[in-house]
Design a protein around this motif. Structure first.
Motif, PDB file in Angstrom:
ATOM      1  N   LEU A 145      -5.680   3.064  -0.046  1.00 38.23           N
ATOM      2  CA  LEU A 145      -5.572   2.565   1.150  1.00 38.23           C
ATOM      3  C   LEU A 145      -3.832   2.425   1.779  1.00 38.23           C
ATOM      4  CD1 LEU A 145      -9.043   2.321   2.554  1.00 38.23           C
ATOM      5  CD2 LEU A 145      -8.023   4.165   3.333  1.00 38.23           C
ATOM      6  N   LEU A 146      -3.921   1.401   0.366  1.00 38.14           N
ATOM      7  CA  LEU A 146      -2.083   0.470   0.525  1.00 38.14           C
ATOM      8  C   LEU A 146      -1.157   1.441  -0.002  1.00 38.14           C
ATOM      9  CD1 LEU A 146      -3.295  -2.833  -1.045  1.00 38.14           C
ATOM     10  CD2 LEU A 146      -3.334  -1.897   0.870  1.00 38.14           C
ATOM     11  N   ASN A 147      -1.392   2.256  -0.943  1.00 41.45           N
ATOM     12  CA  ASN A 147       0.121   3.409  -1.242  1.00 41.45           C
ATOM     13  C   ASN A 147      -0.090   4.661   0.099  1.00 41.45           C
ATOM     14  OD1 ASN A 147       0.033   2.238  -3.604  1.00 41.45           O
ATOM     15  ND2 ASN A 147      -1.563   3.698  -4.334  1.00 41.45           N
ATOM     16  N   THR A 199      -1.116  11.028   8.477  1.00 45.46           N
ATOM     17  CA  THR A 199      -2.922  11.487   8.752  1.00 45.46           C
ATOM     18  C   THR A 199      -3.358   9.943   8.324  1.00 45.46           C
ATOM     19  OG1 THR A 199      -2.991  13.402   7.604  1.00 45.46           O
ATOM     20  CG2 THR A 199      -5.453  12.185   7.308  1.00 45.46           C
ATOM     21  N   GLN A 200      -3.081   9.110   7.849  1.00 42.73           N
ATOM     22  CA  GLN A 200      -3.320   7.216   7.417  1.00 42.73           C
ATOM     23  C   GLN A 200      -2.723   6.725   8.422  1.00 42.73           C
ATOM     24  OE1 GLN A 200      -3.742   5.153   3.470  1.00 42.73           O
ATOM     25  NE2 GLN A 200      -3.121   3.816   4.255  1.00 42.73           N
ATOM     26  N   ILE A 239      -9.735   4.479  20.724  1.00 40.98           N
ATOM     27  CA  ILE A 239     -10.790   5.697  20.292  1.00 40.98           C
ATOM     28  C   ILE A 239     -10.417   5.649  18.967  1.00 40.98           C
ATOM     29  CG2 ILE A 239     -10.640   8.148  20.179  1.00 40.98           C
ATOM     30  CD1 ILE A 239     -10.316   7.027  22.886  1.00 40.98           C
ATOM     31  N   SER A 240     -12.260   5.490  18.720  1.00 40.39           N
ATOM     32  CA  SER A 240     -12.576   6.376  16.889  1.00 40.39           C
ATOM     33  C   SER A 240     -11.640   7.509  16.672  1.00 40.39           C
ATOM     34  CB  SER A 240     -13.294   5.280  16.512  1.00 40.39           C
ATOM     35  OG  SER A 240     -14.207   6.371  17.482  1.00 40.39           O
ATOM     36  N   TYR A 241     -11.361   7.422  14.982  1.00 41.22           N
ATOM     37  CA  TYR A 241     -11.196   8.577  14.260  1.00 41.22           C
ATOM     38  C   TYR A 241     -11.591   8.443  13.235  1.00 41.22           C
ATOM     39  CZ  TYR A 241      -6.942   9.726  17.400  1.00 41.22           C
ATOM     40  OH  TYR A 241      -5.891   9.710  18.446  1.00 41.22           O
ATOM     41  N   ALA A 242     -12.202   9.926  12.913  1.00 38.51           N
ATOM     42  CA  ALA A 242     -12.983  10.429  11.543  1.00 38.51           C
ATOM     43  C   ALA A 242     -11.808  10.974  10.573  1.00 38.51           C
ATOM     44  CB  ALA A 242     -14.589  10.670  11.769  1.00 38.51           C
ATOM     45  N   VAL A 243     -11.207  11.224   9.869  1.00 38.87           N
ATOM     46  CA  VAL A 243     -10.616  12.115   9.386  1.00 38.87           C
ATOM     47  C   VAL A 243     -10.719  12.689   8.324  1.00 38.87           C
ATOM     48  CG1 VAL A 243      -8.249  12.408   9.144  1.00 38.87           C
ATOM     49  CG2 VAL A 243      -8.664  10.808  10.160  1.00 38.87           C
ATOM     50  N   PHE A 244     -10.615  13.704   8.073  1.00 38.24           N
ATOM     51  CA  PHE A 244     -11.451  14.489   7.024  1.00 38.24           C
ATOM     52  C   PHE A 244     -10.792  15.546   6.132  1.00 38.24           C
ATOM     53  CE2 PHE A 244     -14.482  14.109   9.574  1.00 38.24           C
ATOM     54  CZ  PHE A 244     -15.439  13.360   9.591  1.00 38.24           C
ATOM     55  N   CYS A 245      -9.896  15.809   5.205  1.00 39.86           N
ATOM     56  CA  CYS A 245      -8.684  16.763   4.310  1.00 39.86           C
ATOM     57  C   CYS A 245     -10.056  17.297   3.578  1.00 39.86           C
ATOM     58  CB  CYS A 245      -7.743  15.119   3.314  1.00 39.86           C
ATOM     59  SG  CYS A 245      -7.176  14.678   5.008  1.00 39.86           S
TER      60      CYS A 245
END
Length: 180
Positions: free
Chosen positions: A134-136, A150-151, A169-175
């Motif tokens: 996450l930090l990167n 994306t992050q 608004i909340s997001y859920a992201v899937f890669c």
């Protein structure tokens, strides 16, 4: 493959915006089902192959007792099983200390301990690597799991004007990587 779900928060009329950021297990359960449906792999298999192994995570998994770990390797999460301090009872309910197994009833009784919302066990060393991702902004060492954009989108809150309070608004992201 990239999939993004955009979901308005649940109705919280009369509740301050800070209190309206409510965790919904169903959202994360759905996320796990989507990963399985799209990838044609079980969630546990998918995350092991495309996240844990590339990052070198050695002690992060679902169902650690089935993966060779000992109960003593995990902290106890419930003293009286799923009885809610002896207020709930049903056939085959766990009544003893839960250790090394997911404590969430949906995950344990219905999803074999593997779900998008519960059941993941890890160590501080492996969690440090995940935090570093996450930090990167999506990567660690030579491994890139997602893009900076994306992050940024995943972690952003979108303010929508409403007369009484802000709405987010909340997001859920899937890669998901394509199967080769």
């Amino acid at each position: 493959f990239f999939l993004m779900i955009r979901r308005p928060p649940s109705s919280t009329q009369g509740v301050s915006s800070a209190a309206s950021d409510v965790y919904k297990r169903q959202d994360y359960m759905l996320a796990g089902f989507l990963v399985e449906h799209i990838s044609k792999m079980e969630l546990q298999e998918y995350v092991e192959k495309f996240i844990y192994k590339p990052l070198g995570l050695k002690r992060t998994c679902f169902n650690p007792l089935k993966k060779g770990f000992l109960k003593e390797d995990a902290a106890a999460t419930e003293i009286f099983g799923n009885t809610r301090n002896h207020t709930v009872n049903f056939k085959d309910i766990r009544t003893t200390v839960i250790q090394g197994e997911v404590h969430d009833e949906n995950s344990y009784y219905s999803l074999n301990g593997t779900s998008g919302h519960a059941g993941l066990f890890s160590t501080i060393d492996d969690m440090a690597i995940l935090a570093q991702v996450l930090l990167n902004k999506g990567g660690y060492g030579n491994v890139k799991l997602w893009s900076r954009d994306t992050q940024d989108l995943f972690l952003s809150l979108i303010h929508i004007s409403e007369p009484t309070r802000p709405l987010y608004i909340s997001y859920a992201v899937f890669c998901l990587k394509k199967k080769k």
